[in-house]
Structure formats: structure tokens, C-alpha cells
Design a protein around this motif. Structure first.
Motif, short mmCIF file in Angstrom:
data_model
loop_
_atom_site.label_atom_id
_atom_site.label_comp_id
_atom_site.label_asym_id
_atom_site.label_seq_id
_atom_site.Cartn_x
_atom_site.Cartn_y
_atom_site.Cartn_z
N LYS A 351 -2.91 2.25 0.06
CA LYS A 351 -1.92 2.35 -1.01
C LYS A 351 -0.55 2.65 -0.40
O LYS A 351 -0.45 3.09 0.76
N VAL A 352 0.48 2.41 -1.19
CA VAL A 352 1.86 2.60 -0.75
C VAL A 352 2.44 3.79 -1.50
O VAL A 352 2.39 3.84 -2.73
N VAL A 353 2.99 4.75 -0.75
CA VAL A 353 3.44 6.00 -1.37
C VAL A 353 4.88 6.33 -0.99
O VAL A 353 5.42 5.80 0.00
N ASP A 354 5.48 7.23 -1.78
CA ASP A 354 6.83 7.70 -1.49
C ASP A 354 6.77 8.93 -0.58
O ASP A 354 5.70 9.30 -0.08
N GLU A 355 7.91 9.57 -0.39
CA GLU A 355 7.98 10.72 0.51
C GLU A 355 7.11 11.89 0.06
O GLU A 355 6.75 12.76 0.84
N ASN A 356 6.78 11.91 -1.23
CA ASN A 356 5.96 13.00 -1.77
C ASN A 356 4.48 12.65 -1.83
O ASN A 356 3.68 13.43 -2.36
N GLU A 364 7.55 -2.17 -4.83
CA GLU A 364 8.43 -1.20 -4.18
C GLU A 364 7.95 -0.89 -2.78
O GLU A 364 6.75 -0.93 -2.48
N VAL A 365 8.90 -0.52 -1.92
CA VAL A 365 8.59 -0.22 -0.52
C VAL A 365 8.32 1.27 -0.34
O VAL A 365 9.03 2.11 -0.89
N GLY A 366 7.28 1.58 0.41
CA GLY A 366 6.95 2.97 0.73
C GLY A 366 6.10 2.99 1.98
O GLY A 366 5.95 1.97 2.67
N GLU A 367 5.52 4.15 2.29
CA GLU A 367 4.68 4.24 3.47
C GLU A 367 3.25 3.86 3.14
O GLU A 367 2.70 4.26 2.11
N LEU A 368 2.64 3.06 4.02
CA LEU A 368 1.25 2.65 3.83
C LEU A 368 0.33 3.77 4.30
O LEU A 368 0.47 4.29 5.42
N ILE A 369 -0.61 4.16 3.44
CA ILE A 369 -1.62 5.16 3.82
C ILE A 369 -2.99 4.56 3.56
O ILE A 369 -3.15 3.65 2.74
N TRP A 394 -6.25 11.12 3.56
CA TRP A 394 -5.51 9.87 3.76
C TRP A 394 -4.81 9.88 5.11
O TRP A 394 -4.18 10.86 5.49
N LEU A 395 -4.91 8.76 5.82
CA LEU A 395 -4.21 8.58 7.08
C LEU A 395 -2.83 7.98 6.81
O LEU A 395 -2.73 6.89 6.22
N TYR A 396 -1.79 8.66 7.23
CA TYR A 396 -0.42 8.18 7.06
C TYR A 396 -0.05 7.33 8.28
O TYR A 396 -0.02 7.82 9.40
N THR A 397 0.19 6.03 8.03
CA THR A 397 0.32 5.08 9.13
C THR A 397 1.70 5.04 9.77
O THR A 397 1.84 4.59 10.91
N GLY A 398 2.74 5.46 9.03
CA GLY A 398 4.10 5.33 9.56
C GLY A 398 4.67 3.95 9.37
O GLY A 398 5.81 3.67 9.80
#
Length: 516
Positions: A351-356, A364-369, A394-398
Motif C-alpha cells: 500500500k501507499v502511505v503518507d508521512e503518518n 496520489e504519491v506516497g511511500e510504498l510499504i 509493515w516494511l517501509y521501502t523508501g
């Protein structure tokens, strides 16, 4: 079930089936099983116990496959290392990884000599013969180095004991993969037996790999992409691996033609070299049912050009070391979307998430986890880094990404590579796509550099196939396809772009050069 048990099952069910071809010689599953069992016994005779760490400084040879499965068979932890790393890089991994045994190419005998002095915790070195003058090199070792060093063939010849697989827990560490890292020292991602088996099983199912498949293995097998997609997944499915010692377009065409290869896996640079190579016979790829791209984003123009020239479907996927590696892949039995990494593979969630950490809206663009049975247990001896990378399971991919209405994901760029020009976001990949679509450009890479007026500006590096193309003409071309603030302020023409051993273009190296 784990990798060792599954491949052993293939040996019992089809012992005469060819497991791999290497330099014109085929090895059956039955022969592979016997060799693995004997080598595992030899490792135990050396004092290797369950949980001990074994480093591999090996390339694309049978030594790697035998060593990997023998290590896992006795419950040891394998640490594949890029054999062309510098002595300092190798030394750090061997020390940080608490390595007890090193299995290395004979070309690295000087490192063995140095290691005997600087790495007292390493009890044994096993040297794999790949050059004709290995006897002379071995004889030249000091007495201290000889006392700890044995040739691979001698180890096998002296082993009379075959061992059955030891009992391992699904959560026991099987492999530690050291990530290249962007700052400081690399981090060792601990992958469990279940991590590796689940991803090999699921990607094998997803790509419909069968015993009839013949997969070209030219990607470096010490890299996680190759480890799962062209080694573990094919072996668990009873397919045949076509081991290529190195990537050479001419040799890949010959290999594909000789063995009627059905699957090719590579990084975008490999696809580009094969497409540009004038000496290749297109018919060599006539049996390919699938071409797989990973490692970095495949330019859409190159994807279309390759498919048109070779009449083969190219499917792009996504993964990272910490996820064993595959999390997304374009389907092979339904719509494939150019530019997309596809939907989540079975048993894995993205999934794609925001800074929170909140999921963003479609588009929308966000970080892939990502989460699933393939996600690592953590970084070796780095609890703080583990806690930063894995949050709430969840693994935060960067990586920055977006998702469309049909749950197909698109990598926008690395989070750290984002360029901000006057407050506007510029994703290097978007600019690179435009550059690749220019008829005179072979390769391109885009980085940001400081600008006193706009904060950052866009700097492009290109390799040309037409020497008459000018920088100004490229800028004019870009201006027709992207908004002004995305057009490179500087375009530098190079003879070649820096790449790692998998062929991935190193933006970081270019960025450092830009700063200098």
C-alpha cells in the motif's frame, strides 16, 4: 516445507531431469542432491554447526548453488557477498557477519592470505577452482594460509558422508543479505527459511514456472533478484537453469539458441544491451515465453522496442532485499501495464502511505510499504534500524509510488532521489523516460544538484548512439514533452554510465560527481 526439502523432493521425483547447464555440461537433480548432501557432510566435518555463518564470495557457477543448499541443509546461515567488492568492504561484512567459513573464487586467493591475518574468527577457507593456474596460486600461499585453506574439489573428494537435512524452524535465519546502503556501512537483512521459501513458491506460481522451463541465469546469483527468481523458484519447480558466468549479449544469444530458453530475467541495462546488439539473431529468442525485468524501473520506450524486436512479452516486477525480494509483478495471464510494477503478488500486501503511515488516495504519491511472509525478520545486530524499517508489521521501502484504480502500482522514484525545484516535485524517472524516448539517446540518468535560486536543479547524464546529437537539441526535445522546471538545466554527455554488478545505473555515484 522449505527450500532444501522442496528441491530434495524434485531430486526424488525426477532424478534424471537436468537441474542446470553450465559451460556445456548438464547436471541432473539427482546428481545435485548427492553433491549437496556430501558437501554438507564436509562442512559438518569442518566443525560447522547449525546457526554458524558461512560467507560466499562466488559468481555464477555451480559452486554457489551447491554451497547455498548445503549450508541451509545443516542449518547454517549463508551470507552471499559480491566478489568484486573491495577488500575493506568484504572485511567489514565478514567481521560484522560473524563469519566462520568463507567459500571463495580462486581469483580471491590474495584476500584469503590477508584474511588469515586480519580475520582470526574465520576457521576455514574453501577455494573454488575456476582458473587453470590454481595449483600454482595455491602453492604460493603462506603456511598459515594453507593450514586454513582447502580446494573445493578436495573438500568433495574427501567427503564420504552424506547428511540428511537438519530440522529448522520456519523463523530460523537462512541467509543474511547485506544491502548496498546509501550512507555508512551496509546492513545485513536476515531472511528466514520461510521468507525465502514463500517468495520462491509464490513467484514460481505467479510466473507459472514448470519443469519444461529453461531459465537464463545471467543476473549475479549473489543478488536477491537472481537468488529467488532464477535460482530458488526454478529449482523448487523442477525447471532447468542455464547458468551464464557473466552477462555478454553475444553469449546470451548463443545460450538462448542452444538450449531453447523459455524465460529471461534481467535488469533494464541488460535489456538495452540486447536490444542494441547488432550481432544477435532475433530467432535465438523464438522460444521465450516471458522476459522479466526488475532491479530498477524499465523505461517504457525500451520495453516497447524490445517487445517489438523480439516478439516476446516483457513483465516488470518490484522487490527489495528485505522482502526476499518480490512484492509486485505484472501478471502474465492478463493485462500487463507498461510502466507499472503490477499488482501485489499472492500472499503479499502493498500500500501507499503518507508521512503518518496513512494510506493515500488512488493516484496520489506516497511511500510504498509491504507486509507478508516474505518480509525479513530484521537487520543483523541493528535493532534501531530494524525498528525504523518495520513498523506495525509493515516494511517501509523508501520508494515513492502510486496506485491506480485496478490496484496496479507504479514506482515514481526513490524517496531520497526526489528533486525539489522551486517548491515543485521532480521525479528523476519521469525526466529519464523522456530522455530514453529520444532517438539519439541510449542511456540516461537524472539527479538533482543545489541551485541558489530554486533550491535544486535537474542535471542529466546521457550516453548517445548518435554523436551528432547536441545538448541543445536534447533540451529542446525535453521542453516539448515536460514542463519547464523539469527540463534539465545541465545535460552532460558520457561514454558510459556507472553501474553496479547487476547492471543497475548508480545515480548515487553520479550525484556525488555532480556535487564535486
Amino acid at each position: 516445507m522449505n527450500l532444501v526439502e522442496k528441491v530434495r523432493q524434485q531430486a526424488f521425483e525426477q532424478p534424471e531431469k537436468t537441474a542446470y547447464h553450465f559451460l556445456g555440461k548438464g547436471t541432473s537433480y539427482g546428481e545435485l542432491e548427492q553433491t549437496i548432501a556430501r558437501f554438507a557432510g564436509a562442512l559438518e566435518d569442518m566443525g560447522v554447526q547449525k546457526g554458524d555463518h558461512i560467507a560466499f564470495l562466488l559468481g555464477n557457477t555451480p559452486h554457489f548453488i551447491i554451497s547455498l543448499y548445503a549450508s541451509m541443509r545443516i542449518g547454517a546461515v549463508a551470507i552471499p557477498v559480491n566478489p568484486i567488492y573491495t577488500p575493506d568492504e568484504i572485511s567489514y561484512i565478514l567481521k560484522n557477519g560473524d563469519v566462520k567459513v568463507v567459500i571463495a573464487l580462486d581469483l580471491l586467493l590474495p584476500l584469503v592470505e590477508a584474511g588469515v591475518q586480519g580475520l582470526p574468527q574465520v576457521t576455514n577457507y574453501i577455494v573454488c577452482e575456476t582458473t587453470p593456474d590454481i595449483g600454482e596460486k595455491y602453492a604460493a600461499l603462506s603456511d598459515g594460509a594453507k593450514a586454513k585453506t582447502t580446494l573445493f574439489t578436495q573438500v568433495l573428494a574427501g567427503s564420504s558422508r552424506s547428511v540428511d537435512p537438519v530440522d529448522v524452524s520456519p523463523d530460523d535465519t537462512a541467509i543474511i543479505l547485506y544491502t548496498s546502503g546509501t550512507t555508512g556501512h551496509p546492513k545485513g537483512a536476515m531472511l528466514t527459511h520461510n521468507n525465502l521459501y514463500s517468495n520462491a513458491r509464490d513467484i514460481g506460481d505467479y510466473l507459472k514456472i514448470t519443469t519444461d522451463d529453461r531459465i537464463i541465469a545471467t543476473l549475479p546469483v549473489f543478488h536477491v533478484f537472481a537468488l529467488t527468481v532464477v535460482v530458488n523458484a526454478p529449482l523448487t519447480r523442477g525447471a532447468t537453469i542455464l547458468l551464464a558466468p557473466r552477462f555478454s549479449p553475444a553469449e546470451i544469444f548463443d545460450l538462448a539458441a542452444a538450449y531453447k530458453a523459455t524465460v529471461f530475467a534481467g535488469v533494464p541495462t541488460m535489456f538495452n544491451f540486447l536490444y542494441q546488439f547488432d550481432g544477435g539473431d532475433v530467432s535465438a529468442f523464438s522460444n521465450l515465453r516471458l522476459a522479466i525485468s526488475g532491479g530498477s524501473s524499465l523505461p517504457v520506450s525500451l520495453l516497447h522496442n524490445f517487445e517489438q524486436k523480439f516478439n516476446v512479452r516483457v513483465s516488470e516486477g518490484y522487490g527489495l532485499s528485505e522482502a526476499s525480494p518480490v512484492t509486485c509483478f505484472n501478471p502474465i495471464d492478463r493485462e500487463r501495464k507498461p510502466g507499472s510494477i503490477g499488482p501485489s503478488i499472492v500472499n503479499v500486501e502493498n500500500k501507499v502511505v503518507d508521512e503518518n503511515g496513512e494510506e493515500v488516495a488512488v493516484g496520489e504519491v506516497g511511500e510504498l510499504i509491504v507486509r507478508g511472509p516474505n518480509v525479513m525478520k530484521g537487520y543483523y545486530k541493528m535493532p534501531e534500524d530494524t525498528a525504523a524499517a518495520i513498523r506495525d508489521g509493515w516494511l517501509y521501502t523508501g520508494d515513492l509510488a502510486r496506485k491506480d484504480e485496478e490496484d496496479y502500482f507504479y514506482i515514481v522514484d526513490r524517496k531520497k532521489d526526489l528533486i525539489i525545484v522551486g517548491g515543485f516535485n521532480v521525479y528523476p524517472r519521469e525526466v529519464e523516460e523522456v530522455l530514453y524516448s529520444h532517438n539519439g539517446v541510449v542511456e540516461a540518468a537524472v539527479v538533482g544538484f543545489p541551485d541558489p535560486n530554486f533550491g535544486e536543479a535537474v542535471h542529466a547524464y546521457v550516453v548517445l548512439k548518435d554523436p551528432t546529437v547536441t545538448v541543445e537539441s536534447i533540451k529542446e526535445y525535453c521542453a516539448k514533452h515536460i514542463v519547464k522546471y523539469k527540463v534539465p538545466s545541465v545535460i552532460e554527455i558520457l561514454d558510459e554510465l556507472p553501474k553496479n554488478t547487476t547492471g543497475k545505473i548508480l545515480r548515487r555515484t553520479l550525484k556525488e560527481a555532480t556535487k564535486a
